[in-house]
Design a protein around this motif. Structure first.
Motif, PDB file in Angstrom:
ATOM      1  N   ARG A 145       0.830  -1.201   0.000  1.00 57.27           N
ATOM      2  CA  ARG A 145       0.000   0.000   0.000  1.00 57.27           C
ATOM      3  C   ARG A 145       0.864   1.250   0.000  1.00 57.27           C
ATOM      4  NH1 ARG A 145      -5.143  -1.694   3.850  1.00 57.27           N
ATOM      5  NH2 ARG A 145      -5.937  -3.301   2.416  1.00 57.27           N
ATOM      6  N   PHE A 146       0.276   2.323  -0.540  1.00 57.02           N
ATOM      7  CA  PHE A 146       1.015   3.552  -0.801  1.00 57.02           C
ATOM      8  C   PHE A 146       0.452   4.710   0.014  1.00 57.02           C
ATOM      9  CE2 PHE A 146       0.868   0.698  -4.361  1.00 57.02           C
ATOM     10  CZ  PHE A 146       2.189   0.615  -4.768  1.00 57.02           C
ATOM     11  N   GLU A 148      -0.069   7.293   3.388  1.00 57.77           N
ATOM     12  CA  GLU A 148      -0.317   7.114   4.814  1.00 57.77           C
ATOM     13  C   GLU A 148      -1.325   5.989   5.032  1.00 57.77           C
ATOM     14  OE1 GLU A 148       1.470   8.655   7.050  1.00 57.77           O
ATOM     15  OE2 GLU A 148       2.486   9.789   5.471  1.00 57.77           O
ATOM     16  N   LEU A 149      -1.161   5.273   6.136  1.00 54.65           N
ATOM     17  CA  LEU A 149      -2.041   4.154   6.466  1.00 54.65           C
ATOM     18  C   LEU A 149      -3.026   4.574   7.548  1.00 54.65           C
ATOM     19  CD1 LEU A 149       0.610   1.298   6.599  1.00 54.65           C
ATOM     20  CD2 LEU A 149      -0.889   1.879   4.695  1.00 54.65           C
ATOM     21  N   ASN A 150      -4.285   4.155   7.364  1.00 57.02           N
ATOM     22  CA  ASN A 150      -5.328   4.521   8.320  1.00 57.02           C
ATOM     23  C   ASN A 150      -5.942   3.327   9.034  1.00 57.02           C
ATOM     24  OD1 ASN A 150      -5.191   7.317   7.578  1.00 57.02           O
ATOM     25  ND2 ASN A 150      -6.312   6.817   5.710  1.00 57.02           N
ATOM     26  N   ASP A 151      -5.683   2.124   8.565  1.00 58.19           N
ATOM     27  CA  ASP A 151      -6.320   0.924   9.107  1.00 58.19           C
ATOM     28  C   ASP A 151      -5.521   0.409  10.304  1.00 58.19           C
ATOM     29  OD1 ASP A 151      -7.543  -1.469   9.648  1.00 58.19           O
ATOM     30  OD2 ASP A 151      -7.792  -2.034   7.539  1.00 58.19           O
ATOM     31  N   SER A 152      -6.075   0.580  11.508  1.00 53.66           N
ATOM     32  CA  SER A 152      -5.365   0.193  12.724  1.00 53.66           C
ATOM     33  C   SER A 152      -5.373  -1.310  12.966  1.00 53.66           C
ATOM     34  CB  SER A 152      -5.983   0.901  13.933  1.00 53.66           C
ATOM     35  OG  SER A 152      -7.342   0.519  14.088  1.00 53.66           O
ATOM     36  N   THR A 153      -6.138  -2.076  12.186  1.00 53.23           N
ATOM     37  CA  THR A 153      -6.190  -3.527  12.374  1.00 53.23           C
ATOM     38  C   THR A 153      -5.054  -4.230  11.649  1.00 53.23           C
ATOM     39  OG1 THR A 153      -7.621  -3.939  10.444  1.00 53.23           O
ATOM     40  CG2 THR A 153      -8.701  -3.405  12.545  1.00 53.23           C
ATOM     41  N   LEU A 154      -4.210  -3.479  10.956  1.00 49.89           N
ATOM     42  CA  LEU A 154      -3.147  -4.086  10.163  1.00 49.89           C
ATOM     43  C   LEU A 154      -1.770  -3.766  10.736  1.00 49.89           C
ATOM     44  CD1 LEU A 154      -4.446  -3.220   6.584  1.00 49.89           C
ATOM     45  CD2 LEU A 154      -4.613  -5.422   7.743  1.00 49.89           C
ATOM     46  N   HIS A 155      -0.868  -4.734  10.608  1.00 52.34           N
ATOM     47  CA  HIS A 155       0.548  -4.479  10.842  1.00 52.34           C
ATOM     48  C   HIS A 155       1.133  -3.925   9.542  1.00 52.34           C
ATOM     49  CE1 HIS A 155       1.009  -5.907  14.810  1.00 52.34           C
ATOM     50  NE2 HIS A 155       0.848  -7.201  14.558  1.00 52.34           N
ATOM     51  N   ALA A 156       2.194  -3.144   9.650  1.00 47.45           N
ATOM     52  CA  ALA A 156       2.809  -2.572   8.451  1.00 47.45           C
ATOM     53  C   ALA A 156       4.316  -2.482   8.619  1.00 47.45           C
ATOM     54  CB  ALA A 156       2.228  -1.186   8.171  1.00 47.45           C
ATOM     55  N   LYS A 157       5.022  -2.700   7.522  1.00 44.33           N
ATOM     56  CA  LYS A 157       6.473  -2.494   7.480  1.00 44.33           C
ATOM     57  C   LYS A 157       6.773  -1.544   6.330  1.00 44.33           C
ATOM     58  CE  LYS A 157      10.962  -4.765   6.913  1.00 44.33           C
ATOM     59  NZ  LYS A 157      11.575  -4.210   8.135  1.00 44.33           N
ATOM     60  N   LEU A 262      10.931  18.107  -3.197  1.00 38.72           N
ATOM     61  CA  LEU A 262      11.086  16.655  -3.105  1.00 38.72           C
ATOM     62  C   LEU A 262      10.007  16.064  -2.211  1.00 38.72           C
ATOM     63  CD1 LEU A 262      14.945  16.110  -2.915  1.00 38.72           C
ATOM     64  CD2 LEU A 262      13.413  15.841  -4.877  1.00 38.72           C
ATOM     65  N   HIS A 263       9.234  15.182  -2.774  1.00 43.87           N
ATOM     66  CA  HIS A 263       8.148  14.525  -2.034  1.00 43.87           C
ATOM     67  C   HIS A 263       8.299  13.021  -2.225  1.00 43.87           C
ATOM     68  CE1 HIS A 263       4.175  14.024  -0.237  1.00 43.87           C
ATOM     69  NE2 HIS A 263       3.956  13.108  -1.161  1.00 43.87           N
ATOM     70  N   TYR A 264       8.271  12.307  -1.105  1.00 45.00           N
ATOM     71  CA  TYR A 264       8.485  10.865  -1.153  1.00 45.00           C
ATOM     72  C   TYR A 264       7.205  10.128  -0.785  1.00 45.00           C
ATOM     73  CZ  TYR A 264      13.430  11.886  -1.540  1.00 45.00           C
ATOM     74  OH  TYR A 264      14.651  12.346  -1.982  1.00 45.00           O
ATOM     75  N   GLN A 265       6.797   9.231  -1.657  1.00 47.29           N
ATOM     76  CA  GLN A 265       5.608   8.408  -1.427  1.00 47.29           C
ATOM     77  C   GLN A 265       6.002   7.178  -0.619  1.00 47.29           C
ATOM     78  OE1 GLN A 265       3.919   6.322  -4.888  1.00 47.29           O
ATOM     79  NE2 GLN A 265       1.926   7.160  -4.312  1.00 47.29           N
ATOM     80  N   LYS A 266       5.389   7.012   0.563  1.00 44.81           N
ATOM     81  CA  LYS A 266       5.690   5.854   1.396  1.00 44.81           C
ATOM     82  C   LYS A 266       5.063   4.597   0.798  1.00 44.81           C
ATOM     83  CE  LYS A 266       6.007   8.359   5.793  1.00 44.81           C
ATOM     84  NZ  LYS A 266       5.426   8.500   7.153  1.00 44.81           N
ATOM     85  N   ILE A 267       5.822   3.519   0.819  1.00 44.60           N
ATOM     86  CA  ILE A 267       5.325   2.232   0.335  1.00 44.60           C
ATOM     87  C   ILE A 267       5.483   1.216   1.461  1.00 44.60           C
ATOM     88  CG2 ILE A 267       5.567   0.429  -1.411  1.00 44.60           C
ATOM     89  CD1 ILE A 267       6.724   2.521  -3.288  1.00 44.60           C
TER      90      ILE A 267
END
Length: 296
Positions: A145-146, A148-157, A262-267
């Protein structure tokens, strides 16, 4: 112990999937077999774990209490099984991966041969959705996913941060002229996104504020936007993983490199919240993170 592992797996899968039919698909069993496993478990415990109606399943208070303990038992068992595998190469099983089409084509596909050569007993299933999906509903182990993350039920790296470029083909620039100032964008044909509106905000200032592109032509995914730019249809703003090869080969020209913010898209790699991540999934995530370090 009254309960069997099969019965615990049936119960947990029904809760996670929301239905007996979907749980059966996940476990690769028949719906009737999964239903009978749940019935046996409830009979042995002499309690109702799930209230059934014609429209939905709902955990009882006793079922909620038992669910946490059942998860721990299954997670501990999976961890014990993984610990017996002395070599990563011996790990087997299927990994279902979901991502947007451009990331699959430009990042995952080129890496798959190396990953499967490294872990020959692991099977891969690549599924492409350009919108966010429910991991449980689609029986997905890990999704890319690209932003910011909003789903608190998921783990993310966090795998990488991929910077954005404003690009156009040399043919388009030869026909329409080289742009000198950011406000020149207002007089040019722009290519943008039809469904992900925030991607139409470009990392450059025009008249004192972030430029909100008004695309003449829109597409639902980045690969289509890229192809349109390559064909000379206009100017686009795309992530590095999509266009770095085109820029290097001269098929696209990066614009405003001395003026762009410079803008970086988080993946991120995301997976469902659980105490024990299958080792095959963990190995894939770590492999991907290592390969994508060049984007940081």
């Amino acid at each position: 112990m009254k309960s069997t592992i099969e019965e615990l797996q049936a119960f947990v899968s029904i809760v996670d999937c929301g239905s007996i039919v979907m749980a059966a698909e996940r476990l690769r069993q028949t719906a009737s077999g999964v239903s009978r496993a749940l019935q046996r478990l409830e009979a042995k415990l002499n309690i109702t774990l799930l209230e059934r109606t014609t429209r939905k399943l709902k955990l009882t208070q006793e079922g909620q209490l038992f669910l946490g303990k059942a998860r721990r038992i299954l997670n501990d068992l999976a961890e014990a099984e993984d610990s017996l595998l002395k070599l990563d190469e011996d790990i087997s099983g299927l990994i279902r991966i979901d991502s947007a089409t451009p990331f699959i084509l430009h990042v995952l596909v080129p890496l798959m041969h190396e990953f499967m050569r490294k872990y020959p007993n692991i099977e891969i299933e690549l599924n492409n959705h350009d919108q966010v999906i429910d991991l449980l509903e689609h029986q997905t182990d890990v999704a890319i996913r690209f932003g910011e993350l909003n789903d608190s039920t998921l783990h993310a790296k966090l795998l990488c941060r991929s910077r954005l470029y404003i690009v156009a083909s040399p043919e388009y620039l030869a026909q329409r002229g080289v742009l000198q100032h950011p406000q020149d964008l207002l007089a040019h044909d722009l290519i943008g996104f039809s469904q992900t509106q925030h991607l139409n905000t470009w990392p450059i200032q025009v008249q004192g504020k972030a430029f909100g592109a008004r695309p003449k032509i829109k597409a639902s995914n980045g690969e289509t936007v890229r192809q349109l730019a390559l064909e000379g249809a206009g100017i686009a703003c795309l992530s590095r993983f999509l266009v770095q090869g085109d820029i290097k080969a001269g098929r696209l020209t990066a614009l405003f490199e001395d003026q762009i913010e410079l803008h970086y898209q988080k993946i991120h790699a995301v997976y469902y919240l659980q105490e024990h991540l299958p080792k095959r999934v963990w190995l894939f995530i770590e492999f991907l993170a290592e390969k994508l370090r060049e984007y940081l």
